[in-house]
Design a protein around this motif. Structure first.
Motif, short mmCIF file in Angstrom:
data_model
loop_
_atom_site.label_atom_id
_atom_site.label_comp_id
_atom_site.label_asym_id
_atom_site.label_seq_id
_atom_site.Cartn_x
_atom_site.Cartn_y
_atom_site.Cartn_z
N MET A 63 1.00 -1.02 0.14
CA MET A 63 0.05 0.02 0.00
C MET A 63 0.86 1.29 -0.11
N ASP A 64 0.40 2.39 -0.74
CA ASP A 64 0.91 3.86 -0.52
C ASP A 64 0.92 4.06 0.88
N PRO A 65 2.07 4.56 1.50
CA PRO A 65 2.13 5.01 2.74
C PRO A 65 1.43 6.20 2.93
N GLU A 66 1.26 6.97 2.01
CA GLU A 66 0.48 8.35 2.21
C GLU A 66 -0.98 8.21 1.98
N ILE A 67 -1.51 7.28 1.19
CA ILE A 67 -2.79 7.01 1.06
C ILE A 67 -3.12 5.51 1.10
N LEU A 114 -10.09 6.37 -4.04
CA LEU A 114 -9.51 7.79 -3.47
C LEU A 114 -10.75 8.51 -2.97
N LYS A 115 -11.84 8.41 -3.77
CA LYS A 115 -13.06 9.16 -3.64
C LYS A 115 -13.55 8.72 -2.27
N ASN A 116 -13.63 7.63 -2.15
CA ASN A 116 -14.32 7.07 -0.78
C ASN A 116 -13.49 7.32 0.31
N PHE A 117 -12.10 7.47 0.10
CA PHE A 117 -11.26 8.01 1.34
C PHE A 117 -11.47 9.32 1.44
N GLY A 118 -12.16 10.35 0.79
CA GLY A 118 -12.35 11.55 1.07
C GLY A 118 -11.33 12.42 0.34
N ILE A 119 -10.61 11.89 -0.77
CA ILE A 119 -9.76 12.71 -1.66
C ILE A 119 -10.37 12.59 -3.09
#
Length: 163
Positions: A18-22, A99-104
């Motif tokens: 996984m990406d550590p920032e997202i 991303l969208k579901n994560f709020g970004i």
């Protein structure tokens, strides 16, 4: 090395990196993997960072090597592919939804010509309203911008479109 390990096994294992920032996005979701080679000595995985100055590149390389190596019991070498540069169109549709579901807000699809104007038309990931504005092209990381939604009042980040 077991003769039963395949390149598909390696790609499946890469889904766990996984990406550590997202942390909802894998290196596969982001389109960071450019090639995988497998031989009797192990695997060579080539990757590209999402941004040239991304501070997480060596961490991601180490995570790929550790996770894939431990998962499949093979030696893994991870190299930066200098023949390809990352662009936001490499992100999968599933990644954009995550991303969208994560709020970004996900980056807009572009035709290879990214201008500042493209970031002005960003839908809110919380309410889907287009009634938003760009507060700052500089977010918490190099790959993000900050927007404000006039409809729901949320401040949100957008993953910047990159060509």
């Amino acid at each position: 090395m077991s003769a039963t390990i395949t390149i598909l096994d390696i790609y499946n294992s890469l889904e766990q990196v996984m990406d550590p920032e997202i942390p909802v996005l894998s290196v596969i979701d982001l389109g960071m993997i450019t090639s995988v080679e497998l031989d009797e000595t192990g695997a060579l995985i080539k990757m590209i960072p999402t941004f040239a100055a991304c501070p997480a590149v060596s961490y991601i390389q180490q995570q790929i090597s550790t996770i894939v190596g431990n998962d499949l019991g093979i030696k893994v070498v991870v190299e930066i592919d200098k023949t390809v540069h990352w662009e936001s169109n490499r992100m999968s549709d599933a990644a954009k939804e995550k991303l969208k579901n994560f709020g970004i807000a996900p980056p807009q699809v572009h035709n290879g010509n990214v201008s500042a104007e493209i970031m002005l038309h960003t839908a809110c990931p919380h309410c889907n309203s287009a009634n938003t504005y760009l507060r700052s092209p500089f977010g918490s990381t190099l790959c993000r911008a900050i927007h404000y939604c006039k409809q729901c009042g949320h401040v949100f980040e957008q993953f910047k479109p990159v060509e």
